[in-house]
Scaffold this motif. Structure first.
Motif, PDB file in Angstrom:
ATOM      1  N   GLY A  53       0.835  -1.185   0.000  1.00  0.00           N
ATOM      2  CA  GLY A  53       0.000   0.000   0.000  1.00  0.00           C
ATOM      3  C   GLY A  53       0.876   1.243   0.000  1.00  0.00           C
ATOM      4  O   GLY A  53       2.077   1.175  -0.286  1.00  0.00           O
ATOM      5  N   PRO A  54       0.290   2.392   0.348  1.00  0.00           N
ATOM      6  CA  PRO A  54       1.073   3.632   0.409  1.00  0.00           C
ATOM      7  C   PRO A  54       2.229   3.505   1.403  1.00  0.00           C
ATOM      8  O   PRO A  54       2.113   2.824   2.426  1.00  0.00           O
ATOM      9  CB  PRO A  54       0.051   4.665   0.883  1.00  0.00           C
ATOM     10  N   VAL A  55       3.337   4.150   1.090  1.00  0.00           N
ATOM     11  CA  VAL A  55       4.505   4.142   1.971  1.00  0.00           C
ATOM     12  C   VAL A  55       4.571   5.457   2.726  1.00  0.00           C
ATOM     13  O   VAL A  55       4.434   6.538   2.133  1.00  0.00           O
ATOM     14  CB  VAL A  55       5.807   3.926   1.170  1.00  0.00           C
ATOM     15  N   ILE A  56       4.772   5.383   4.038  1.00  0.00           N
ATOM     16  CA  ILE A  56       4.901   6.569   4.882  1.00  0.00           C
ATOM     17  C   ILE A  56       6.147   6.404   5.751  1.00  0.00           C
ATOM     18  O   ILE A  56       6.657   5.301   5.913  1.00  0.00           O
ATOM     19  CB  ILE A  56       3.661   6.786   5.771  1.00  0.00           C
ATOM     20  N   ALA A  57       6.646   7.511   6.292  1.00  0.00           N
ATOM     21  CA  ALA A  57       7.869   7.439   7.098  1.00  0.00           C
ATOM     22  C   ALA A  57       7.807   8.441   8.240  1.00  0.00           C
ATOM     23  O   ALA A  57       7.284   9.552   8.094  1.00  0.00           O
ATOM     24  CB  ALA A  57       9.094   7.711   6.231  1.00  0.00           C
ATOM     25  N   ALA A  58       8.365   8.033   9.379  1.00  0.00           N
ATOM     26  CA  ALA A  58       8.480   8.895  10.553  1.00  0.00           C
ATOM     27  C   ALA A  58       9.943   8.962  10.965  1.00  0.00           C
ATOM     28  O   ALA A  58      10.636   7.942  11.005  1.00  0.00           O
ATOM     29  CB  ALA A  58       7.640   8.346  11.708  1.00  0.00           C
ATOM     30  N   VAL A  59      10.409  10.171  11.269  1.00  0.00           N
ATOM     31  CA  VAL A  59      11.770  10.368  11.768  1.00  0.00           C
ATOM     32  C   VAL A  59      11.660  11.061  13.120  1.00  0.00           C
ATOM     33  O   VAL A  59      11.029  12.107  13.242  1.00  0.00           O
ATOM     34  CB  VAL A  59      12.623  11.220  10.804  1.00  0.00           C
ATOM     35  N   GLN A  78      19.315   8.903   2.642  1.00  0.00           N
ATOM     36  CA  GLN A  78      19.593   7.932   1.585  1.00  0.00           C
ATOM     37  C   GLN A  78      18.583   6.790   1.613  1.00  0.00           C
ATOM     38  O   GLN A  78      18.132   6.323   0.566  1.00  0.00           O
ATOM     39  CB  GLN A  78      21.019   7.399   1.763  1.00  0.00           C
ATOM     40  N   ARG A  79      18.212   6.343   2.818  1.00  0.00           N
ATOM     41  CA  ARG A  79      17.223   5.271   2.907  1.00  0.00           C
ATOM     42  C   ARG A  79      15.840   5.778   2.465  1.00  0.00           C
ATOM     43  O   ARG A  79      15.098   5.058   1.791  1.00  0.00           O
ATOM     44  CB  ARG A  79      17.160   4.743   4.341  1.00  0.00           C
ATOM     45  N   LEU A  80      15.498   6.995   2.835  1.00  0.00           N
ATOM     46  CA  LEU A  80      14.217   7.569   2.395  1.00  0.00           C
ATOM     47  C   LEU A  80      14.164   7.688   0.878  1.00  0.00           C
ATOM     48  O   LEU A  80      13.122   7.454   0.258  1.00  0.00           O
ATOM     49  CB  LEU A  80      14.011   8.942   3.030  1.00  0.00           C
ATOM     50  N   ALA A  81      15.306   8.043   0.276  1.00  0.00           N
ATOM     51  CA  ALA A  81      15.340   8.183  -1.182  1.00  0.00           C
ATOM     52  C   ALA A  81      15.077   6.845  -1.869  1.00  0.00           C
ATOM     53  O   ALA A  81      14.508   6.804  -2.971  1.00  0.00           O
ATOM     54  CB  ALA A  81      16.695   8.747  -1.619  1.00  0.00           C
ATOM     55  N   LEU A  82      15.475   5.741  -1.243  1.00  0.00           N
ATOM     56  CA  LEU A  82      15.197   4.421  -1.815  1.00  0.00           C
ATOM     57  C   LEU A  82      13.700   4.105  -1.799  1.00  0.00           C
ATOM     58  O   LEU A  82      13.152   3.559  -2.755  1.00  0.00           O
ATOM     59  CB  LEU A  82      15.940   3.335  -1.031  1.00  0.00           C
ATOM     60  N   LEU A 137       4.344  10.275   2.265  1.00  0.00           N
ATOM     61  CA  LEU A 137       4.337  11.263   3.334  1.00  0.00           C
ATOM     62  C   LEU A 137       5.491  10.987   4.286  1.00  0.00           C
ATOM     63  O   LEU A 137       5.756   9.836   4.634  1.00  0.00           O
ATOM     64  CB  LEU A 137       3.020  11.218   4.119  1.00  0.00           C
ATOM     65  N   VAL A 138       6.174  12.046   4.697  1.00  0.00           N
ATOM     66  CA  VAL A 138       7.260  11.948   5.671  1.00  0.00           C
ATOM     67  C   VAL A 138       7.036  13.030   6.718  1.00  0.00           C
ATOM     68  O   VAL A 138       6.724  14.183   6.378  1.00  0.00           O
ATOM     69  CB  VAL A 138       8.646  12.165   5.029  1.00  0.00           C
ATOM     70  N   ARG A 139       7.186  12.667   7.976  1.00  0.00           N
ATOM     71  CA  ARG A 139       7.133  13.669   9.037  1.00  0.00           C
ATOM     72  C   ARG A 139       8.363  13.499   9.919  1.00  0.00           C
ATOM     73  O   ARG A 139       8.647  12.410  10.395  1.00  0.00           O
ATOM     74  CB  ARG A 139       5.860  13.541   9.863  1.00  0.00           C
ATOM     75  N   VAL A 140       9.088  14.598  10.114  1.00  0.00           N
ATOM     76  CA  VAL A 140      10.311  14.603  10.920  1.00  0.00           C
ATOM     77  C   VAL A 140      10.037  15.421  12.173  1.00  0.00           C
ATOM     78  O   VAL A 140       9.668  16.597  12.087  1.00  0.00           O
ATOM     79  CB  VAL A 140      11.492  15.213  10.143  1.00  0.00           C
ATOM     80  N   VAL A 141      10.218  14.807  13.332  1.00  0.00           N
ATOM     81  CA  VAL A 141       9.865  15.436  14.604  1.00  0.00           C
ATOM     82  C   VAL A 141      11.117  15.615  15.452  1.00  0.00           C
ATOM     83  O   VAL A 141      11.838  14.653  15.725  1.00  0.00           O
ATOM     84  CB  VAL A 141       8.833  14.574  15.364  1.00  0.00           C
ATOM     85  N   PRO A 178      11.233  18.897   6.014  1.00  0.00           N
ATOM     86  CA  PRO A 178      11.530  19.838   7.104  1.00  0.00           C
ATOM     87  C   PRO A 178      11.429  19.177   8.468  1.00  0.00           C
ATOM     88  O   PRO A 178      10.704  18.203   8.658  1.00  0.00           O
ATOM     89  CB  PRO A 178      10.446  20.918   6.942  1.00  0.00           C
ATOM     90  N   VAL A 179      12.186  19.703   9.416  1.00  0.00           N
ATOM     91  CA  VAL A 179      12.147  19.215  10.795  1.00  0.00           C
ATOM     92  C   VAL A 179      11.136  20.054  11.573  1.00  0.00           C
ATOM     93  O   VAL A 179      11.215  21.280  11.592  1.00  0.00           O
ATOM     94  CB  VAL A 179      13.528  19.319  11.468  1.00  0.00           C
TER      95      VAL A 179
END
Length: 515
Positions: free
Chosen positions: A22-28, A86-90, A95-99, A124-125
């Motif tokens: 499904g959709p890929v999302i990421a949290a930092v 680099q891992r996010l670029a792969l 959606l990405v959220r950096v906290v 953005p952070v």
């Protein structure tokens, strides 16, 4: 002789996960002790983790006496974020959220670091407040708690400790205390011989920080306590390996662990079964906070949860994909406290007018949300004073506690609200473009036109209050068509609208009027 197993590289992981995903999302999560990257796919409305990275940097120890980030700490953090990027670029998540948490809240002059972090991550952070951090922690933990149980959730981080009371998916109390396992260790224990006196000072300091919250949390009558942090998980792992517990922490278990810790020479060189080497330097500080929490809040026993802040971030992102955006809920709560002269009609007009120009102007659905939110909140300042109310509205929006809304998002929303009325000046427009890009000016135009047309509509007889306008865009030209044939009404419309359009042309948009 059998062949050795093929090496599994990040690229192979991505290719395997790409099948039927499904959709890929990421949290930092840029914590004061560790940095985390979690990448997940969304399956049946739930996050399924497909990749993750963690680096324990002890970033909270990287501030000098003036609270500036030391060059060595900044370099280590940015190198880590380059690897995360680099891992996010792969994966190329949707959606990405950096906290960023307590250390970045405390840091002075961190703008250059945040810009470099943005470049390395491609996102953005967001330096979130302590209350927002607590909300995200609860959102990450609550799915694993029985929905009918009122729970106390505690997260001991590197630089702050969050305390939440909630039931089901609703958090009732959110608090953040500026002390964590890294900062307490640095203040009382690092570089010193372990002693009853020094450890007692650390516990006493933590107890003093918690006393102001005691009455409120005891009155909340929570039924069970749950710990969610790496600190509490590490304490549970060590006590289990020592045979002190089978998964539940109690005051007597913590006292037995305390005796084991004090039996060693240095706090930052602890060797205990089940304790990871990288966690050892800050373990004693985290234990001191946990002991103080048990004492002050009269905790009988505590379980350990699987979720944490980053899982809460993932669930927030899923909400944005599914239409259950926590930011919309925050806007609705704020709007309910202040006047809203147009109600649902305002949102309908905003959606209609935005839809007419979104394609030609290459605006995204996310841009449309900001237009609708700004229209919904534009008049909140009239609850203070109708004179220059747009300024009051912008102030309210800029300073309100809005769950899930990032600082840069809140700043954009406040700017759109403030520009819906009054004279536009070139310095204000230049600042808007510099901070948010050229598209922000076009969003401001849409918000202003929407409010102006709603105001004109309201002056018409009720029978005529329907969609009287059609918008179209060609490049920088915005065409407004009015479906009115009555001469006096049409003339009054243009007399009202003309000054607004003349002012908005400073934003680089030209207007074509047809009736």
């Amino acid at each position: 002789m059998p062949k050795p197993p093929a090496k599994v590289t990040p690229k192979k992981i991505v290719k395997r996960a790409a099948r039927n995903r499904g959709p890929v999302i990421a949290a930092v999560d840029l914590g004061s002790n560790s940095f985390h990257l979690v990448i997940a796919t969304v399956e049946d409305g739930e996050p399924v983790v497909v990749d993750k990275l963690r680096e324990m940097l002890r970033f909270g120890s990287g501030l000098d006496r003036k609270q500036h980030i030391r060059p060595a700490a900044a370099k280590a953090a940015l190198n880590c974020l380059r690897r995360f990027g680099q891992r996010l670029a792969l994966w190329r998540p949707e959606l990405v959220r950096v906290v960023g948490t307590n250390t970045l809240r405390q840091a002075v002059g961190a703008e250059s670091f945040l810009q470099k972090a943005h470049m390395r991550l491609g996102a953005p952070v967001e330096v979130v407040s302590g209350v927002e951090e607590a909300r995200l922690i609860y959102r990450g933990v609550s799915p694993g708690i029985a929905p009918a149980a009122r729970a106390l959730v505690i997260d001991i981080g590197g630089g702050s400790t969050e305390l939440i009371v909630g039931i089901g998916g609703h958090a009732e109390i959110l608090e953040s205390v500026t002390m964590g396992c890294v900062t307490l260790t640095d203040r009382f224990l690092a570089g010193h011989l372990l002693s009853e006196t020094r450890f007692g000072q650390a516990v006493a300091f933590a107890r003093q920080k918690l006393i102001p919250l005691r009455e409120r949390f005891l009155e909340a009558r929570w039924e069970r306590a749950v710990g969610s942090s790496g600190t509490i998980r590490a304490v549970e792992a060590v006590t289990r390996e020592l045979g002190l517990t089978t998964g539940v922490l109690t005051a007597s278990v913590l006292e037995a662990l305390r005796e084991r810790v004090l039996g060693q020479r240095y706090a930052d060189r602890l060797v205990l079964p089940g304790l990871a080497t990288e966690r050892a330097p800050v373990f004693a500080g985290g234990l001191a906070i946990l002991i103080a929490l048990f004492e002050v809040l009269e905790i009988g026993e505590m379980g350990v949860a699987k979720g944490a802040l980053r899982e809460g971030v993932l669930r927030d992102l899923i909400g944005r994909l599914s239409g259950a955006d926590v930011r919309s809920e925050a806007v609705a709560r704020l709007a309910a406290r202040w006047p809203d002269p147009y109600g649902p009609r305002g949102l309908e007009r905003a959606a209609t007018l935005f839809g007419a120009v979104a394609g030609p102007w290459r605006l995204s659905p996310e841009d449309g949300r900001f237009v609708e939110w700004a229209v919904r909140l534009h008049a909140c300042g009239t609850g203070i004073n109708r004179l220059h109310y747009e300024r009051h509205s912008a102030y309210i929006v800029a300073n309100a506690e809005m769950a899930g809304v990032a600082p840069h998002e809140q700043a954009l929303l406040a700017a759109l609200v403030g520009l819906h009325r009054g004279k536009w000046t070139q310095p204000a427009l230049s600042a808007l473009k510099k901070s948010f890009g050229d598209s922000a000016v076009r969003l401001a135009v849409i918000v202003r036109i929407t409010v102006a047309l709603l105001r004109i509509e309201t002056a018409l007889p009720v029978a005529r209050r329907r969609v009287l306008w059609r918008l179209g865009a060609r490049g920088a030209v915005l065409e407004i068509r009015a479906r009115l044939r009555t001469g006096p009404v049409r003339d009054a419309l243009w007399r009202e609208l003309a000054p607004e359009l003349a002012d908005m042309q400073k934003g680089g948009v030209r207007f074509l009027l047809n009736a």
